[in-house]
Design an enzyme around this catalytic site. Structure first.
Site, PDB file in Angstrom:
ATOM      1  N   HIS A  10      -6.180   5.229  -3.850  1.00 56.11           N
ATOM      2  CA  HIS A  10      -5.874   6.011  -2.648  1.00 56.11           C
ATOM      3  C   HIS A  10      -6.886   5.695  -1.539  1.00 56.11           C
ATOM      4  O   HIS A  10      -7.680   6.556  -1.170  1.00 56.11           O
ATOM      5  CB  HIS A  10      -5.947   7.511  -2.966  1.00 56.11           C
ATOM      6  CG  HIS A  10      -4.936   8.023  -3.933  1.00 56.11           C
ATOM      7  ND1 HIS A  10      -4.961   9.320  -4.436  1.00 56.11           N
ATOM      8  CD2 HIS A  10      -3.846   7.445  -4.481  1.00 56.11           C
ATOM      9  CE1 HIS A  10      -3.937   9.505  -5.261  1.00 56.11           C
ATOM     10  NE2 HIS A  10      -3.250   8.379  -5.312  1.00 56.11           N
TER      11      HIS A  10
ATOM     12  N   HIS B  73       0.403   7.727   0.692  1.00 59.90           N
ATOM     13  CA  HIS B  73      -0.061   7.944  -0.675  1.00 59.90           C
ATOM     14  C   HIS B  73      -1.141   6.936  -1.112  1.00 59.90           C
ATOM     15  O   HIS B  73      -2.253   7.349  -1.439  1.00 59.90           O
ATOM     16  CB  HIS B  73       1.132   7.904  -1.643  1.00 59.90           C
ATOM     17  CG  HIS B  73       0.769   8.199  -3.063  1.00 59.90           C
ATOM     18  ND1 HIS B  73       1.560   8.937  -3.911  1.00 59.90           N
ATOM     19  CD2 HIS B  73      -0.311   7.848  -3.809  1.00 59.90           C
ATOM     20  CE1 HIS B  73       0.983   9.045  -5.088  1.00 59.90           C
ATOM     21  NE2 HIS B  73      -0.159   8.387  -5.053  1.00 59.90           N
TER      22      HIS B  73
ATOM     23  N   GLU C 206      -9.540 -14.340   6.144  1.00 61.10           N
ATOM     24  CA  GLU C 206      -9.343 -14.579   4.713  1.00 61.10           C
ATOM     25  C   GLU C 206      -8.049 -13.950   4.186  1.00 61.10           C
ATOM     26  O   GLU C 206      -7.557 -14.353   3.127  1.00 61.10           O
ATOM     27  CB  GLU C 206     -10.528 -14.031   3.910  1.00 61.10           C
ATOM     28  CG  GLU C 206     -10.629 -12.511   3.950  1.00 61.10           C
ATOM     29  CD  GLU C 206     -11.619 -11.927   2.943  1.00 61.10           C
ATOM     30  OE1 GLU C 206     -12.126 -10.829   3.214  1.00 61.10           O
ATOM     31  OE2 GLU C 206     -11.885 -12.558   1.904  1.00 61.10           O
TER      32      GLU C 206
HETATM   33  O1  2HA Z   1      -2.983  11.468  -9.837  1.00 57.47           O
HETATM   34  O2  2HA Z   1      -2.662   8.851  -8.152  1.00 57.47           O
HETATM   35  O3  2HA Z   1      -0.043   8.900  -8.002  1.00 57.47           O
HETATM   36  C1  2HA Z   1      -2.816  10.150 -10.061  1.00 57.47           C
HETATM   37  C2  2HA Z   1      -2.087   9.538  -8.947  1.00 57.47           C
HETATM   38  C3  2HA Z   1      -0.645   9.785  -8.840  1.00 57.47           C
HETATM   39 ZN    ZN Z   2      -1.567   8.162  -6.496  1.00 58.77          ZN
END
Ligand code: 2HA
Ligand code: ZN
Length: 276
Positions: free
Chosen positions: A141, A210, A169
């Site tokens: 993330h 996400h 790069e």
């Molecule tokens: O909690 O990243 O996508 C784990 C994750 C779900």
């Molecule tokens: Zn995740």
């Protein structure tokens, strides 16, 4: 050999900790998996004790009977090096690629990551696409890449081209480009299907609002790929924070010269004319 002494397990733990140190794994965010080589699983077999079979939630017939090292659902990357037996596990797939069983780890109970279907379907897509060269799937993330999913068009073309432009790069590190999955509910088969479809062509898939999935042959290459994409995204966030208009950049002709000199193929669909 003890599982925790095996080199592939040490590399897995170091990669998870490196991701934690980068700030990519708040709370239980992210997950990591590795398709174990036959000789590596043989070396630790004395420590394996298989539990009951459980459904994967999708089917991956090309990966039947394979073993994987994978982080646990709800587990924190921060704890992977501190409490390894509690944080990840070794699983084995059945002869149809429909069920798995835990053979080592997760000593306090639990299951593999909620993204198990996405990990296994990505592994299978890569297995079928390049004959088993890739062994690592990594989900993180990283903040700058996620931030860009609020301002760039959610297309493979926009993300690939914009991130290529941010560091010379980049087109050499991810010449095939980057795929983008629109926002979807995580953790199930549907997002796993969408992601693995992109993994047939790319080594990087961005999940809007996400995170990122990366695929690679080993831990260094996969972590390095994630790091390169996120670094490039950070530069783009800095540029866009100063001005909406770049004064100068790498132009399509520059990418074509780079491709020639570095011996990579850069698909023309990413070298579109922005001024037309
Ligand atoms: O909690 O990243 O996508 C784990 C994750 C779900
Ligand atoms: Zn995740």
């Amino acid at each position: 050999m003890k599982v925790l002494d095996a080199e592939f397990v040490q590399s897995f733990m170091r990669t998870a900790n490196d991701g934690w140190l980068q700030g990519w794994h708040e709370r239980n965010g992210g997950n990591l998996s590795y398709r174990i080589k036959p000789e590596e699983i043989e070396a630790v077999r004395e420590e394996l004790s298989p539990a009951e079979w459980r459904p994967i939630g999708t089917e991956v017939p090309a990966l039947a009977k394979e073993y994987f090292l994978i982080t646990g659902s709800g587990k924190y990357f921060r704890n992977v090096t501190l409490r390894p037996e509690d944080s990840f596990c070794i699983i084995e797939l059945d002869d149809k690629g429909e069920n798995y069983r835990i053979c080592w780890g997760l000593v306090n109970g639990g299951r593999p990551t909620s993204e198990l279907p996405a990990h296994l379907m990505n592994h299978e897509a890569k297995f079928l696409a390049n004959g088993g060269k890739h062994r690592v799937i990594y989900h993180a993330h990283p903040a700058n890449t996620i931030a860009l999913t609020f301002v760039l068009p959610l297309t493979d073309e926009a993300f690939t081209r914009e991130l290529w432009e941010m560091a010379t790069e980049c087109p050499v590190v991810f010449p095939d480009g980057i795929g983008v999955v629109p926002w979807m509910v995580p953790g199930g088969r549907e997002i796993a299907v969408a992601t693995s479809e992109l993994m047939k062509s790319y080594d990087v898939a961005i999940w809007a609002h996400h995170g990122i999935f990366c695929s690679g042959a080993d831990f260094d290459l996969t972590f390095g790929l994630m790091h390169t994409v996120e670094k490039s995204a950070e530069i783009l966030v800095k540029v866009l924070s100063m001005t909406p208009h770049k004064r100068q950049t790498i132009e399509p002709e520059g990418f074509r010269q780079l491709a020639k000199d570095f011996g990579v193929n850069l698909p023309e669909k990413f070298l579109y004319d922005k001024h037309a």
